[in-house]
Design a protein around this motif. Structure first.
Motif, PDB file in Angstrom:
ATOM      1  N   HIS A  26       2.265   9.637   8.999  1.00  0.00           N
ATOM      2  CA  HIS A  26       0.867   9.988   9.290  1.00  0.00           C
ATOM      3  C   HIS A  26      -0.102   9.026   8.600  1.00  0.00           C
ATOM      4  O   HIS A  26      -1.131   9.445   8.073  1.00  0.00           O
ATOM      5  CB  HIS A  26       0.566  11.420   8.833  1.00  0.00           C
ATOM      6  N   LEU A  27       0.225   7.769   8.650  1.00  0.00           N
ATOM      7  CA  LEU A  27      -0.624   6.786   7.998  1.00  0.00           C
ATOM      8  C   LEU A  27      -1.787   6.338   8.883  1.00  0.00           C
ATOM      9  O   LEU A  27      -2.828   5.939   8.384  1.00  0.00           O
ATOM     10  CB  LEU A  27       0.198   5.557   7.590  1.00  0.00           C
ATOM     11  N   VAL A  28      -1.573   6.390  10.206  1.00  0.00           N
ATOM     12  CA  VAL A  28      -2.577   5.858  11.123  1.00  0.00           C
ATOM     13  C   VAL A  28      -3.474   6.985  11.611  1.00  0.00           C
ATOM     14  O   VAL A  28      -2.989   7.969  12.173  1.00  0.00           O
ATOM     15  CB  VAL A  28      -1.909   5.175  12.334  1.00  0.00           C
ATOM     16  N   GLN A  51       0.731  -5.421   9.277  1.00  0.00           N
ATOM     17  CA  GLN A  51      -0.695  -5.546   9.002  1.00  0.00           C
ATOM     18  C   GLN A  51      -1.390  -4.181   9.041  1.00  0.00           C
ATOM     19  O   GLN A  51      -2.251  -3.875   8.198  1.00  0.00           O
ATOM     20  CB  GLN A  51      -1.326  -6.495  10.026  1.00  0.00           C
ATOM     21  N   LEU A  52      -1.003  -3.381  10.044  1.00  0.00           N
ATOM     22  CA  LEU A  52      -1.598  -2.049  10.175  1.00  0.00           C
ATOM     23  C   LEU A  52      -1.256  -1.183   8.969  1.00  0.00           C
ATOM     24  O   LEU A  52      -2.099  -0.464   8.439  1.00  0.00           O
ATOM     25  CB  LEU A  52      -1.116  -1.396  11.471  1.00  0.00           C
ATOM     26  N   ARG A  53       0.004  -1.261   8.545  1.00  0.00           N
ATOM     27  CA  ARG A  53       0.417  -0.484   7.373  1.00  0.00           C
ATOM     28  C   ARG A  53      -0.394  -0.913   6.135  1.00  0.00           C
ATOM     29  O   ARG A  53      -0.850  -0.078   5.335  1.00  0.00           O
ATOM     30  CB  ARG A  53       1.904  -0.667   7.106  1.00  0.00           C
ATOM     31  N   GLN A  58      -4.626   0.197   2.317  1.00  0.00           N
ATOM     32  CA  GLN A  58      -5.838  -0.252   1.643  1.00  0.00           C
ATOM     33  C   GLN A  58      -6.959   0.781   1.795  1.00  0.00           C
ATOM     34  O   GLN A  58      -7.712   1.051   0.856  1.00  0.00           O
ATOM     35  CB  GLN A  58      -6.270  -1.597   2.216  1.00  0.00           C
ATOM     36  N   LYS A  59      -7.042   1.360   3.016  1.00  0.00           N
ATOM     37  CA  LYS A  59      -8.055   2.400   3.241  1.00  0.00           C
ATOM     38  C   LYS A  59      -7.778   3.605   2.350  1.00  0.00           C
ATOM     39  O   LYS A  59      -8.693   4.200   1.769  1.00  0.00           O
ATOM     40  CB  LYS A  59      -8.072   2.812   4.701  1.00  0.00           C
ATOM     41  N   ARG A  60      -6.497   3.982   2.247  1.00  0.00           N
ATOM     42  CA  ARG A  60      -6.140   5.133   1.413  1.00  0.00           C
ATOM     43  C   ARG A  60      -6.482   4.868  -0.052  1.00  0.00           C
ATOM     44  O   ARG A  60      -7.012   5.746  -0.752  1.00  0.00           O
ATOM     45  CB  ARG A  60      -4.637   5.431   1.574  1.00  0.00           C
ATOM     46  N   GLU A  61      -6.243   3.671  -0.522  1.00  0.00           N
ATOM     47  CA  GLU A  61      -6.595   3.323  -1.895  1.00  0.00           C
ATOM     48  C   GLU A  61      -8.114   3.386  -2.097  1.00  0.00           C
ATOM     49  O   GLU A  61      -8.605   3.855  -3.139  1.00  0.00           O
ATOM     50  CB  GLU A  61      -6.076   1.925  -2.230  1.00  0.00           C
TER      51      GLU A  61
END
Length: 360
Positions: A26-28, A51-53, A58-61
């Motif tokens: 559920h990362l995306v 790249q997406l991962r 990076q967004k989660r951080e």
């Protein structure tokens, strides 16, 4: 032969990796998956997934860092804060909305708006406190006048007996809330032109004055929290009434209660004398308008006094045109009184018979 197999296996691996990232991890976000926009790229699927991962991580951080900053920022505010900041965010969108609201707050310089609004509000609070406490302190000056009259009254017509001296005084209040309110009143009067927004009469230390005002209001808030059941302050909170009694060689010094002056009867005697002098002070003020008059007062527990003190308290009162009524069921020195009556009960009726009348 091997190339199609390798290609097929590679596609299966990519498919598994894609579904693992989208469905299991559920990362995306859904917005990424439902976006209809297309973009040309020379990257293969493996590179795109990597790249997406990386982007998602990076967004989660960034979100986690934002949460830490928001939590640290919210420690400065209570849930019911003046700025109506959300101090209890739950979802990621809540945290993002706080950042958006704060950015809008800064861009529109709303802090100045709140400063003006709260400054006028604080000024209004201080004004009301100053007015009420000022009115109370004027009544306090009346108390000082009454005390002065009582002390003078004893000197003019003292007591011929064991009580050599009675003095009263009003000291500063020991009530913490009243002390704080008096300090606020005094500070408001001294800095009336500097409290609130800048005006033509503001002094150079306006900021310092207003910071002190905030400190006073914080102290008032804390004091009210310490006394949650207290709804008002009264005139009696504005001072401490103290007594000093000299009985023969016994000097009580300044005390707040008329106790242990001497015997129990002497305590009653002193309290009666103070009440008589208090009545006489107000009687004199009333007599200035309508002329002197006689006041009759019921004195309870008079039988606990020494016979000499009974005669003395009667003379003490009579010299001030105050006549004491002894309603004791037992006769004590009836000749000390001008009249002696016998009261008899007959059902709901009371029969009054005059037994004695003192001629002189």
């Amino acid at each position: 032969f091997f190339c199609p197999i390798v290609k097929q296996m590679s596609e299966q691996v990519l498919t598994i990796t894609y579904h693992q990232m989208v469905e299991n991890e559920h990362l995306v976000p859904d917005t990424y998956l439902s976006d209809d926009k297309t973009m040309e790229t020379h990257l293969d699927c493996q590179q795109l997934l990597s790249q997406l991962r990386g982007t998602v991580n990076q967004k989660r951080e960034s979100i986690d860092k934002l949460k830490d900053i928001v939590v640290s920022f919210n420690r400065n505010f209570k849930p019911q804060n003046t700025f109506r900041f959300n101090t209890m965010p739950v979802t990621d969108n809540d945290y993002l909305q706080i950042a958006v609201d704060l950015q809008e707050f800064m861009d529109n310089n709303k802090i100045d708006e709140f400063r003006r609004r709260t400054s006028e509000h604080y000024k209004d609070i201080l004004g009301r406190i100053s007015t009420e406490i000022g009115s109370l302190m004027k009544r306090r000056s009346d108390v000082d006048g009454v005390i002065l009259d009582i002390n003078r009254d004893f000197v003019e017509k003292n007591f011929a007996g064991v009580i050599k001296s009675i003095e009263l005084r009003a000291n500063e209040s020991s009530d913490k809330l009243m002390q704080l309110l008096i300090s606020i009143h005094d500070y408001t009067v001294e800095n009336a032109l500097s409290i609130g927004e800048l005006n033509l009469f503001s002094s150079n230390n306006r900021d310092e004055v207003n910071l002190k005002v905030v400190d006073y209001l914080k102290s008032l808030s804390h004091q009210l929290q310490n006394e949650p059941n207290r709804s008002s302050v009264s005139l009696s909170d504005a001072f401490r009434l103290q007594f000093r009694v000299k009985e023969n060689d016994n000097d009580t010094n300044w005390v707040e209660r008329i106790n242990n002056v001497g015997s129990d009867g002497t305590d009653i005697l002193v309290k009666a004398m103070v009440n008589i002098m208090l009545i006489n002070v107000f009687k004199k003020k009333a007599a200035r308008k309508s002329g002197d008059f006689i006041v009759h007062c019921m004195m309870d527990e008079i039988g606990r006094l020494h016979p000499n003190n009974i005669k003395g308290i009667l003379q003490f009162a009579n010299s001030r045109n105050i006549y004491l009524i002894n309603s004791s069921p037992t006769s004590y020195n009836p000749y000390d009184y001008r009249y002696t009556y016998l009261l008899s009960k007959y059902g709901v009726k009371t029969r009054v018979e005059k037994l004695l009348k003192r001629i002189k």
